[in-house]
Design a protein around this motif. Structure first.
Motif, PDB file in Angstrom:
ATOM      1  N   LEU A   1      35.654  44.576  32.814  1.00  0.00           N
ATOM      2  CA  LEU A   1      35.558  43.587  33.887  1.00  0.00           C
ATOM      3  C   LEU A   1      36.857  43.430  34.681  1.00  0.00           C
ATOM      4  N   PRO A   2      38.030  43.309  34.047  1.00  0.00           N
ATOM      5  CA  PRO A   2      39.243  43.198  34.862  1.00  0.00           C
ATOM      6  C   PRO A   2      39.493  44.410  35.757  1.00  0.00           C
ATOM      7  N   ASN A   3      39.127  45.599  35.286  1.00  0.00           N
ATOM      8  CA  ASN A   3      39.373  46.799  36.088  1.00  0.00           C
ATOM      9  C   ASN A   3      38.416  46.931  37.273  1.00  0.00           C
ATOM     10  N   ILE A   4      37.199  46.432  37.119  1.00  0.00           N
ATOM     11  CA  ILE A   4      36.225  46.560  38.203  1.00  0.00           C
ATOM     12  C   ILE A   4      36.044  45.249  38.965  1.00  0.00           C
ATOM     13  N   SER A   5      36.896  44.257  38.725  1.00  0.00           N
ATOM     14  CA  SER A   5      36.752  42.967  39.407  1.00  0.00           C
ATOM     15  C   SER A   5      36.816  43.087  40.931  1.00  0.00           C
ATOM     16  N   PRO A   6      37.668  43.956  41.525  1.00  0.00           N
ATOM     17  CA  PRO A   6      37.617  44.088  42.996  1.00  0.00           C
ATOM     18  C   PRO A   6      36.270  44.587  43.505  1.00  0.00           C
ATOM     19  N   VAL A   7      35.629  45.465  42.749  1.00  0.00           N
ATOM     20  CA  VAL A   7      34.322  45.971  43.164  1.00  0.00           C
ATOM     21  C   VAL A   7      33.265  44.875  43.041  1.00  0.00           C
ATOM     22  N   ILE A   8      33.366  44.060  41.995  1.00  0.00           N
ATOM     23  CA  ILE A   8      32.430  42.940  41.848  1.00  0.00           C
ATOM     24  C   ILE A   8      32.588  41.962  43.004  1.00  0.00           C
ATOM     25  N   LEU A   9      33.841  41.675  43.370  1.00  0.00           N
ATOM     26  CA  LEU A   9      34.084  40.775  44.502  1.00  0.00           C
ATOM     27  C   LEU A   9      33.532  41.363  45.792  1.00  0.00           C
ATOM     28  N   PHE A  10      33.750  42.651  46.004  1.00  0.00           N
ATOM     29  CA  PHE A  10      33.216  43.305  47.203  1.00  0.00           C
ATOM     30  C   PHE A  10      31.692  43.226  47.234  1.00  0.00           C
ATOM     31  N   SER A  11      31.047  43.482  46.103  1.00  0.00           N
ATOM     32  CA  SER A  11      29.585  43.423  46.049  1.00  0.00           C
ATOM     33  C   SER A  11      29.081  42.008  46.280  1.00  0.00           C
ATOM     34  N   ALA A  12      29.793  41.020  45.746  1.00  0.00           N
ATOM     35  CA  ALA A  12      29.376  39.630  45.945  1.00  0.00           C
ATOM     36  C   ALA A  12      29.511  39.215  47.401  1.00  0.00           C
ATOM     37  N   VAL A  13      30.627  39.574  48.035  1.00  0.00           N
ATOM     38  CA  VAL A  13      30.849  39.180  49.427  1.00  0.00           C
ATOM     39  C   VAL A  13      29.819  39.834  50.346  1.00  0.00           C
ATOM     40  N   THR A  14      29.647  41.141  50.228  1.00  0.00           N
ATOM     41  CA  THR A  14      28.675  41.833  51.082  1.00  0.00           C
ATOM     42  C   THR A  14      27.249  41.390  50.776  1.00  0.00           C
ATOM     43  N   GLY A  15      26.967  41.114  49.497  1.00  0.00           N
ATOM     44  CA  GLY A  15      25.628  40.656  49.143  1.00  0.00           C
ATOM     45  C   GLY A  15      25.308  39.293  49.703  1.00  0.00           C
TER      46      GLY A  15
END
Length: 330
Positions: A227-241
């Protein structure tokens, strides 16, 4: 002329002319940058800044695309918040998609991506299989899903009847119409899944090996390493979603029209827009009807301003929470 004035005159005549001030090296270095950015800045001003300002102006007017705009002040906003009986339903339906569709797509995409990282044999086939639905046009996907979940002749209910189960009405049931679109959103999650897959493959393997030597189990490795390593991708997916969910239009409009047996999506306010029972009426659908069916462009502009403000606030909250989370980690 005094001796002092004579001395100053002689000095001015004898002193060489001052050279003109030259441009500083910093300014000369910035000129190529500004020249290359000029075209992009012009496009930003013409296609974003000007329409934004114009939309804000029209939101305070009565405008029907035929006559000139008439200034009416806050009447559009007052009508929006106090008198429009369907805008509240449309906003709540849009909020439902934000709250449920976005997290479910992220969780399912992350889960599938984690399974694909562990599968070694035929991994390319499975990645293609999960990604292909994202390439299908949204309108075609919705029409196919409405056909599959047709309560009378659809293959899903036909299979359920074979096992003695009475299938639900799916898109014709107000309680199941939005969950049916949720299934469609999960089926079309290939774009997010590919991003998560790339992020998971980029996580350093040595961190997993070190955690295994320290006795960490799978849940701990996922929580403290993945989770800490992919947190920027999660944030990107949340914002675009969230942005896509706030603008949710095509899928809901097509599903409503096809399930109701209509051939178009530009139904008037007095027709069954958002069938069944306004359960698929989203905010952008109602804004479209007000602007391009009822020709109340000023009121539609006011709705667009409110949507922009809500999206900006939600994005600020998401980015702020993400920043606080990173500070706590440090």
């Amino acid at each position: 002329m005094t001796q002092l004035e004579l001395t100053r005159a002689v000095e001015e005549i004898s002193s060489p002319a001052r050279a003109p001030r030259r441009r500083t090296p910093a300014l000369r270095s910035r000129l190529p940058i500004w020249s290359m950015m000029a075209l992009g800045m012009i496009g930003l001003i013409v296609f974003f800044v000007y329409p934004l300002i114009a939309n804000l102006y029209y939101s305070f007017t009565s405008f029907d695309l035929v006559s000139s705009p008439t200034w009416i002040g806050l009447r559009n906003y007052i009508y929006l918040f106090t008198q429009d009986s369907r805008v509240g339903t449309a906003a709540l339906n849009t909020l439902w998609f934000v709250v449920f569709l976005v997290p479910v797509r992220i969780i399912c995409s992350l889960g599938i991506a984690m399974l694909l990282t562990r599968r070694k044999r035929a991994s390319g086939f499975w990645r293609t299989l999960f990604y292909v639905p994202a390439l299908v046009p949204p309108v075609a996907s919705v029409v196919a899903f409405v056909f599959l979940f047709n309560p009378g002749t659809g293959p899903i209910n036909t299979i359920l009847r074979f096992f003695g189960i009475q299938g639900p009405l799916w898109f014709n049931d107000p309680a199941l119409s939005k969950p049916s679109l949720l299934l469609l959103g999960v089926w079309m999650m290939g774009d997010i899944m590919v991003i998560f897959l790339a992020a998971l493959l980029d996580v350093p393997r040595d961190q997993y090996e070190a955690s295994s030597l320290d006795g960490a189990n799978g849940r701990q490795r996922f929580w403290f390493i993945t989770l800490p390593n992919i947190s920027p991708v999660i944030l990107f997916s949340a914002v675009t979603g969230v942005i896509a969910a706030l603008q949710y239009f095509t899928e809901a409009a097509v599903a409503s029209s096809v399930a109701n047996g209509k051939t178009g999506i530009d139904a008037g306010p007095d027709q069954l827009l958002g069938y069944p029972n306004d359960s698929l009426l989203t905010y952008t659908q109602w804004m479209y009807v007000q602007g391009f069916t009822s020709f109340q462009l000023g009121y539609a502009a006011a709705m667009a301003v409110i949507l922009f403000v809500v999206a900006a606030v939600v994005m600020a909250v998401l980015l702020r929470r993400a920043g606080l989370f990173k500070q706590k980690e440090r």
